[in-house]
Structures are given as C-alpha cells and as structure tokens.
Design a protein around this motif. Structure first.
Motif, PDB file in Angstrom:
ATOM      1  N   VAL A 115     -54.034  16.100-166.107  1.00 56.16           N
ATOM      2  CA  VAL A 115     -55.447  16.459-165.980  1.00 56.16           C
ATOM      3  C   VAL A 115     -56.208  15.351-165.261  1.00 56.16           C
ATOM      4  N   GLY A 116     -55.849  14.097-165.543  1.00 58.59           N
ATOM      5  CA  GLY A 116     -56.468  12.982-164.831  1.00 58.59           C
ATOM      6  C   GLY A 116     -56.202  13.056-163.335  1.00 58.59           C
ATOM      7  N   GLU A 117     -54.968  13.416-162.963  1.00 57.08           N
ATOM      8  CA  GLU A 117     -54.643  13.579-161.549  1.00 57.08           C
ATOM      9  C   GLU A 117     -55.458  14.716-160.934  1.00 57.08           C
ATOM     10  N   MET A 118     -55.649  15.784-161.705  1.00 59.42           N
ATOM     11  CA  MET A 118     -56.444  16.913-161.206  1.00 59.42           C
ATOM     12  C   MET A 118     -57.882  16.480-160.941  1.00 59.42           C
ATOM     13  N   HIS A 119     -58.488  15.765-161.901  1.00 66.78           N
ATOM     14  CA  HIS A 119     -59.861  15.293-161.719  1.00 66.78           C
ATOM     15  C   HIS A 119     -59.955  14.320-160.545  1.00 66.78           C
ATOM     16  N   ALA A 120     -58.938  13.455-160.398  1.00 66.56           N
ATOM     17  CA  ALA A 120     -58.959  12.496-159.294  1.00 66.56           C
ATOM     18  C   ALA A 120     -58.879  13.208-157.955  1.00 66.56           C
ATOM     19  N   ARG A 121     -58.060  14.252-157.894  1.00 70.45           N
ATOM     20  CA  ARG A 121     -57.943  15.010-156.653  1.00 70.45           C
ATOM     21  C   ARG A 121     -59.264  15.674-156.304  1.00 70.45           C
ATOM     22  N   ILE A 122     -59.899  16.254-157.312  1.00 71.51           N
ATOM     23  CA  ILE A 122     -61.186  16.918-157.067  1.00 71.51           C
ATOM     24  C   ILE A 122     -62.250  15.901-156.665  1.00 71.51           C
ATOM     25  N   GLN A 123     -62.257  14.767-157.386  1.00 71.43           N
ATOM     26  CA  GLN A 123     -63.235  13.729-157.075  1.00 71.43           C
ATOM     27  C   GLN A 123     -62.999  13.137-155.689  1.00 71.43           C
ATOM     28  N   ALA A 124     -61.722  12.954-155.342  1.00 76.90           N
ATOM     29  CA  ALA A 124     -61.414  12.400-154.023  1.00 76.90           C
ATOM     30  C   ALA A 124     -61.886  13.318-152.909  1.00 76.90           C
ATOM     31  N   ARG A 125     -61.779  14.596-153.160  1.00 79.41           N
ATOM     32  CA  ARG A 125     -62.246  15.558-152.159  1.00 79.41           C
ATOM     33  C   ARG A 125     -63.754  15.461-151.975  1.00 79.41           C
ATOM     34  N   LYS A 126     -64.462  15.221-153.087  1.00 79.94           N
ATOM     35  CA  LYS A 126     -65.923  15.140-153.008  1.00 79.94           C
ATOM     36  C   LYS A 126     -66.389  13.842-152.344  1.00 79.94           C
ATOM     37  N   THR A 127     -65.658  12.771-152.614  1.00 79.05           N
ATOM     38  CA  THR A 127     -66.115  11.452-152.144  1.00 79.05           C
ATOM     39  C   THR A 127     -65.312  10.932-150.960  1.00 79.05           C
ATOM     40  N   LYS A 128     -64.636  11.811-150.261  1.00 81.51           N
ATOM     41  CA  LYS A 128     -63.759  11.385-149.173  1.00 81.51           C
ATOM     42  C   LYS A 128     -64.521  10.614-148.106  1.00 81.51           C
ATOM     43  N   GLU A 129     -65.671  11.117-147.734  1.00 83.29           N
ATOM     44  CA  GLU A 129     -66.440  10.458-146.693  1.00 83.29           C
ATOM     45  C   GLU A 129     -67.044   9.149-147.175  1.00 83.29           C
ATOM     46  N   VAL A 130     -67.328   9.083-148.489  1.00 83.68           N
ATOM     47  CA  VAL A 130     -67.928   7.850-149.023  1.00 83.68           C
ATOM     48  C   VAL A 130     -66.925   6.710-148.982  1.00 83.68           C
ATOM     49  N   THR A 131     -65.642   7.020-149.186  1.00 78.13           N
ATOM     50  CA  THR A 131     -64.613   5.987-149.221  1.00 78.13           C
ATOM     51  C   THR A 131     -64.086   5.629-147.838  1.00 78.13           C
ATOM     52  N   ARG A 132     -64.655   6.170-146.787  1.00 78.74           N
ATOM     53  CA  ARG A 132     -64.272   5.836-145.417  1.00 78.74           C
ATOM     54  C   ARG A 132     -65.111   4.668-144.894  1.00 78.74           C
ATOM     55  N   ARG A 133     -64.704   4.172-143.729  1.00 83.75           N
ATOM     56  CA  ARG A 133     -65.478   3.102-143.085  1.00 83.75           C
ATOM     57  C   ARG A 133     -66.859   3.609-142.727  1.00 83.75           C
ATOM     58  N   LYS A 134     -67.883   2.929-143.235  1.00 80.85           N
ATOM     59  CA  LYS A 134     -69.256   3.384-143.050  1.00 80.85           C
ATOM     60  C   LYS A 134     -69.832   2.781-141.779  1.00 80.85           C
ATOM     61  N   ASN A 135     -70.523   3.612-141.027  1.00 86.68           N
ATOM     62  CA  ASN A 135     -71.244   3.080-139.876  1.00 86.68           C
ATOM     63  C   ASN A 135     -72.666   2.727-140.305  1.00 86.68           C
ATOM     64  N   ALA A 136     -73.483   2.361-139.357  1.00 89.14           N
ATOM     65  CA  ALA A 136     -74.821   1.874-139.690  1.00 89.14           C
ATOM     66  C   ALA A 136     -75.653   2.928-140.395  1.00 89.14           C
ATOM     67  N   LEU A 137     -75.465   4.191-140.028  1.00 87.15           N
ATOM     68  CA  LEU A 137     -76.256   5.252-140.643  1.00 87.15           C
ATOM     69  C   LEU A 137     -75.831   5.517-142.076  1.00 87.15           C
TER      70      LEU A 137
END
Length: 789
Positions: A522-544
């Motif tokens: 279940v923890g893996e399931m939640h992590a997968r769902i959370q990772a999908r939601k925050t995928k862009e947040v965990t990427r290299r951020k540009n100035a914007l």
C-alpha cells in the motif's frame, strides 16, 4: 532468364548436421558469446537431466588450457548398444542425429531440460572436435567426431588430444565402432564429453564467461538439492606469494623432483561444507593443493633420529611452501540442500519484510501430443501430464524486483505460463486482502486511483518460480519462454489457495508478516500516486518554477548545472554563516533541523510525509526510488556540511541512509560528498602573526603543536575550538570548508553494493542485538579518521 534456369538441379538438400552448420542461429540463437555459452548449457543440462531422473549426483565441468571444455557426470551413461532403426550405437545416434534421444517419451525422463533432442548433436556439429567417453557394463567406451562427423583421430600424444590432429572420417552411411579404452567397476557409470568450439562457426567476438558459468552452476544446485557440481578452471591458476620461491632453493635434481612432486603430484578433492541457512548459499571455492603433512614418527634419543626428524620437518616445510607458491587449478564446488527457499535467501538483498513463503504441490492436466507407437510411427494421443510446482518468495525493504523462473531447471528469462499464473494468483489475493483491510491500511476504496497495481506488488519482491513437467513447449530451442498453456491455471489456482492463506493471516504464524507485506504494498501504491502528482515538482526547476521550491532553500544562479553544488547544512545558525561564505553563482544551501528520519526503519509513506526528507528529494530534483533519474539532478555535487562532532557524524549517516535507499545512483556516480570542517584554529605569533593553522582532530592538534615547539614557532596558547559551524566567521568557513580552492571534501563511494546493503541493514536497521554485538566486537578497532570513508 532466371525463371528458365530454375529446375530441380537448383535445389540443395542439406543432410545430417550440415543444416546446423549452415544455419547455427536457428539452434543456438547467435554465433557470438551468447551462442558459445548456449552450447555449454546444452551439455550441462543433459547431465542435470540425469540428476533429475535420480541417476546422477556429481557433475564436473573442466575448462582445459587448450580452450576445450569437458563435462563429466556419474549418470547412467549414454547407451552403447545398437539402436535397431538406424543400426548405430546409442552414442552415435545421440551425437549425430537431430531430434533423437530418450526424452520424447515418459519412461526415461519425466522432467528434463533438454527436450528437443538436438542439444548434443548441435554442439557436436558446431565443434571442431568432440570426444565422448561412456562408462557402462564394466568398460569405458570412446568415440571421436570432427565437425559432427564420426571418425578416428591420430593424436601424437593421446594424453593431449587436439582438433588439429590427423582425422580419418568414417565412410558415409556406415556405423562407427565404439572403442573400448579401459575397464571400470560394473557399478560405475557415467558420461564424459569434451569438445572444442569451431572457430569457423563462432565469430571473433565470441568469449567464454566464467562468471556466467558460476552463476548457472550455482542456480542449478539450488534447483536440484543434493546435486554437487564442481567447476575446475585450468586457465586461471591460483598462486601463493612469489617471494616464497626465493626460499625454495634446491641443490640437487632429487630435491627438486621431490618438492615438485609434493606440489603438483597429488590433487585432493575439496571438501563439502554444511549448508549455511543464514545466507542461503553453500558455494565452496577451493583450490586443489598438495598435502604437505608428513609423519615424523616417535623421536628417539639418538643423533641419527634427530637428523632424520630434521630432514623430514625441513622437507615438509619446503613442500608446504612449494604448495603455497606454485600455481594450481582453481576449483569451486557447489552443493545445496534447501532448494528454492535457499535460492530466495541467496537472492535477497536488504532487510526482509517477511519470512520466505513457500508454495508447492502438483496437479494434472491432459495434453494432446504426438506419441510414438510400437511401430515407431507418430499418432496424436491424449496424455495425462503431471505438473509439479515449487515457488519461494519474500518481500524485502526496497523497490528492486528479483523474479527468476525455471522449467525443469532451465531458466526462462522471458517468463511464460508459469510466471503469468503466479503473478495472477498473488495479484488477485493481495487486492482482495487490501480491500478487506482498507480501513486499517487507510485506503479509500471510493477513489478509483487507489488500486493496487502489479508494479506495487513487485517492488521489493524476491521470488523463484519453478515447475517440472514432461515435454514442455518452449518458444524456440533457446527455451526463453514457457508456452505450455495448461500450466498457467494450475500455478494460478495453487498460488491463490496457498498464498491466500498466508496473506490473509489465516495460516498460523503469518498474521504479523502479512500485515507488514500489505503495508509495504500500500505504501508503494501511495508513493506511485504521489510521484505522479509531484513529478514536475521533483524536476529541475527553471526561474519561473523557483517559487515552488522550499522557502528555506538558498538556491544558486541558474546556468551552472555542470558545477552546481548543494550544501545540506546542519542548523539555521550555520546557514547564516554559510550564506556569507558561499559563492552564490554555483553554491546552494539547504538547512535541516537536527537529525532527520532514519529511513532504514521507516516505511515509504513515513519517509514521504517527513518534511526534511521530502525537501531534500524535492530540491535534488531527480525523483526517488525506482523513478530516480540521475540526468535530472539539479546539482553536480551534494555536500553534507555538519558539525565536526558525534552528532554531526550521526546526521551524515542518516543523510547517507536516505541517499542510499531512495537516491542510490547519486552515490554510485560519485556525486555525494561530506564536508570536512576543522575542529581547532591555532593563531601563530611573533614573526608569523596573522597566520593560522587549522587541525581536524585532537591527535592532529597535539602533533601540530609539538611540531611548532620543535621548530621554535610561537603561537597563541589559547587554542580556539569550534563547537559547531556557526562559531566560524564567513571567511574561516569559506577558507576551510566551502571554497573549492582550499577546502577538503570526502567523496562517498560504494564499491560493493551487497556489502553496503549489509552495513546499512546492520547499523541502521531495526534489529538491535546484531548492532550491539557488532559495536562490542569492533570497539577496540574504532578509528575516528575512517568515518565517512
């Protein structure tokens, strides 16, 4: 014009093994290293099939110095009598006729790996030379082949056979007589095949892999409990210390011969150790060596006896030294008794979530197949088959999946019906158990997205799936995928029933374990769902996107990704000094409050909900776990900058545990460092006034002060000792710890992943007694200078 010339004369008929040499890829896949190894597997599998039939318990694989390979077993031996239909001996039939052998019926082999009847003959066809010896009926029989054709070699030295020796081929369509070359005990049986791969077939890139051989042999002994396989490699001699040779000076030919005889004349079998259930592996790596012991007898009170004893002792000593220094063959023996359970234990890396669970049993199915009748003709018949299933599995605290599958000890890398049935069974039961325990596991069944997927189940799963059936259907001769359809429902049904009792906790002793397994999934399931939601947040951020980063991050200027550094700083007080000391063009700062969560003990969901851990993962910007992408990391160096005390060392260990568990590629690629701040500051006086010396330990301080006094250099006796990074001013912190021109960093390396996993489990895991024992046993050897190395 081409159509007019097309007639029966244009047709080519390839007879016997010529078709194999013309199209070897049809039989062994490729003619590179993979095909070379496949030939060896075919010969070894035939010997293993004898073990599966209960007729063999000892196999030797010998790698000779001339490039040939020999496989020796104590099975029943290839039949030496004449096969009525062909008029050829059983040996010649097996080694020269495609689709010939004893594995097309159920009498001799109920479950075997080599089932197409082409393995031995294909290896023979693709060999420049093949010699076979068979022990049966109190005799040893011999036959030789050149590129698949039987005949007789005229070796100059019979003890050194060579494919380059003159060869006289047996006349076409005539049987080759088996040569009797010796006698054995009537009870002694077995087969020895030695072959030289044909360079006309295999390309220049074909290389033999000793590592693949050892892995294959080890896995085979796991799958056939009680079978001993010995690998003898004559190409890689093991030697002792070369300096010992200087001590072995012999004055006479007799002495030289005596020492050489002791060193090389007697090979002794390597012993078999007990199975170690703690690590699941009973592989023994022992080299043949001479027995240097000698009986000196009872010492008599005479000068002659004393002299004799001295000579004997000296000879024994020289023999022992010779044995240690001279080359000898490398020998490795493998023997296991625990079956697939030991195999899973061997494959498991990381802290186990549950014990090893076992699924086993057998069932029958009906299959329509072509069977040979009494007249030797093929007819379709319905035959009842038996399918034996043996599965072992466990979950470990990680996200890597290790799933190995086998049919009659032949590995099926592509899976097939047995793997499909296994995965179908556990997926069904786990989903059912999650639904039944939704409230306890905090799963919202109304949300369609909160559904356990197969990837959630496979994360951290270590499993070995084996089935034994007669005449399995593979996809091609390379046997990568099992295609026997009735196996799938049998394995699925058995898995559902037995695994269902375990995962629901209804089977005694499984309730607590099943709870941990479900929590992990279940923890893996939640992590997968959370990772999908925050995928862009965990990427290299540009100035914007910089506004979405943690507010406490003091980022560096964009555009310097190849040299950018992230300092993870202990405490807000040190952050203030570090801000003034850093070069903001490429150095970023992220403060953490004290000791972060120990992720080795915590679950995945606990880690994700921890503010400090989540911030670090977000700032690094490359994701976490299985989705970690090193190319997306925002910084070239991740530097842990903590106080130079015990608490600082503890914080570094906790950070390293986070990196190892969820961002391991950072360590593997050498991007993680530990800053080395000083402990003391010595202010020089006199003509050196204004100069400072920094030391990093109490021992170094004592040594430096002694050196200054010896050199008569004055210094201020009031030595400044830094209790933390915050006590330094910006210039001091920059010069000693942050400025690349003058600082010192320790790169964190991981040369042995398996050893590193064991250390993290021991020192950071939940088991206290092993950690206490380790600390007590190693307390006297503690060296503070080795921390972080």
């Amino acid at each position: 014009m081409a159509k007019e010339n097309y007639s029966a004369d244009s047709l080519t008929v390839l007879e016997g093994l010529d078709a194999v040499r013309k199209r070897p890829g049809m039989y062994i896949g490729t003619t590179d290293s993979q095909g070379l190894m496949h030939c060896l597997w075919e010969i070894i599998d035939n010997s293993v099939d004898e073990a599966l039939a209960g007729a063999c318990n000892d196999i030797k694989v010998i790698l000779h110095t001339d490039g040939s390979i020999e496989v020796d077993d104590n099975g029943r031996g290839i039949p030496v009598d004449v096969e009525p239909k062909t008029g050829l001996t059983g040996v010649e039939v097996v080694l020269t006729k495609l689709h010939a052998g004893a594995k097309f019926g159920n009498a001799s082999y109920n479950a075997a790996g080599g089932l197409h009847g082409v393995g031995s003959s294909v290896v023979n066809a693709l060999s420049s030379r093949l010699d076979v010896e068979v022990d049966r009926n109190g005799k040893t029989y011999h036959m030789a082949f050149h590129q698949g054709h039987p005949g007789v070699y005229q070796d100059a030295d019979p003890s050194k056979p060579s494919p380059d020796s003159p060869f006289k081929r047996t006349r076409k369509n005539r049987a080759t007589e088996l040569e009797v070359i010796g006698k054995v005990s009537p009870k002694t049986t077995g087969t020895r095949i030695r072959y030289w791969a044909d360079p006309e077939i295999f390309n220049d890139t074909a290389r033999f892999s000793y590592e693949q051989l050892i892995d294959r042999v080890r896995q085979t002994t796991f799958l056939v409990p009680g079978l001993k396989i010995t690998v003898i490699d004559e190409n890689i001699p093991e030697t002792g210390d070369a300096s010992v040779d200087a001590m072995l000076e012999v004055d006479t030919p007799q002495n030289a011969a005596g020492i050489a005889g002791n060193a090389f004349g007697h090979d002794t079998d390597a012993g078999i150790g007990d199975v170690d259930s703690s690590d699941g592996a009973d592989s023994i790596d022992k080299a043949d060596h001479a027995d240097g012991n000698s009986d000196t007898g009872q010492v008599e009170d005479t000068a002659a006896d004393d002299a004799t004893d001295n000579r004997e002792a000296q000879a024994a000593s020289q023999a022992a030294l010779a044995s240690a220094a001279r080359p000898h063959r490398r020998v490795e023996e493998f023997l296991h008794t625990g079956g697939v359970k030991d195999f899973v234990d061997f494959l498991s890396k990381g802290e186990p979530v549950c014990d090893i669970w076992r699924i086993s049993g057998e069932d029958t199915y009906t299959e329509e197949t072509q069977a040979v009748d009494g007249k030797g003709e093929l007819h379709a018949q319905n035959i009842e088959r038996t399918c034996k299933v043996d599965i072992a599995l466990r979950w470990v605290n990680g996200y890597d999946t290790t799933l190995r599958s086998f049919v009659n000890v032949v590995e099926t890398p592509g899976g097939g019906m047995h793997v499909d049935g296994f995965l179908q069974g556990i997926t069904k039961q786990i989903r059912k158990s999650v639904e039944d325990n939704a409230r306890k596991l905090k799963v919202n069944l109304k949300d369609a997205k909160t559904r356990v997927e197969r990837d959630d189940i496979l994360a951290g799963l270590v499993a070995v799936v084996t089935v034994r059936i007669a005449e399995p259907q593979f996809q091609g001769q390379t046997k990568d995928v099992l295609g026997t359809a009735p196996v799938r429902p049998i394995v699925s049904k058995m898995t559902e029933q037995q695994f269902g009792e375990m995962i629901t906790g209804s089977k005694r002793g499984y309730k607590e374990q099943s709870g941990r397994v479900l929590e992990k999934i279940v923890g893996e399931m939640h992590a997968r769902i959370q990772a999908r939601k925050t995928k862009e947040v965990t990427r290299r951020k540009n100035a914007l996107e910089a506004a979405s980063m943690p507010a406490k991050l003091s980022d560096c200027q964009p555009g310097n990704d190849d040299i950018a550094e992230l300092f993870i700083v202990e405490g807000d007080s040190a952050l203030g000094t570090a801000k003034a000391a850093r070069n903001s063009s490429f150095q970023a700062l992220l403060p953490i409050r004290g000791k972060i969560l120990n992720v080795q003990k915590a679950s995945l969901s606990q880690m994700l909900s921890n503010k400090e851990c989540a911030s670090i993962i977000q700032v690094v910007g490359a994701g976490s776990g299985a989705s970690f992408d090193l190319s997306q990391a925002r910084y070239n160096k991740i530097i842990m900058m903590t106080d130079a005390d015990v608490d600082g060392a503890h914080i570094r260990i906790l950070l390293l545990t986070l990196f190892y568990r969820y961002m391991r590629p950072l360590i593997e690629a050498g991007h993680v460092y530990a800053a080395v701040p000083p402990l003391h500051r010595i202010a020089l006086a006199g003509k050196h006034k204004g100069e400072f010396i920094y030391t990093y330990s109490d021992d170094e301080l004592s040594g430096k002060l002694a050196d200054l006094e010896r050199r008569h250099i004055d210094y201020n006796p009031d030595i400044q000792r830094y209790k933390g990074l915050g006590e330094m001013d910006a210039d001091q912190l920059a010069d000693t710890t942050m400025d690349p021109r003058s600082r010192m960093l320790r790169r964190i390396r991981m040369e042995d992943a398996q050893k590193a996993a064991g250390i993290f489990d021991l020192l950071m895991g939940g088991e206290v007694p092993p950690r206490r024992q380790f600390i007590v046993e190693n307390a006297d050897d503690f060296d503070r200078s080795k921390i972080d190395t």
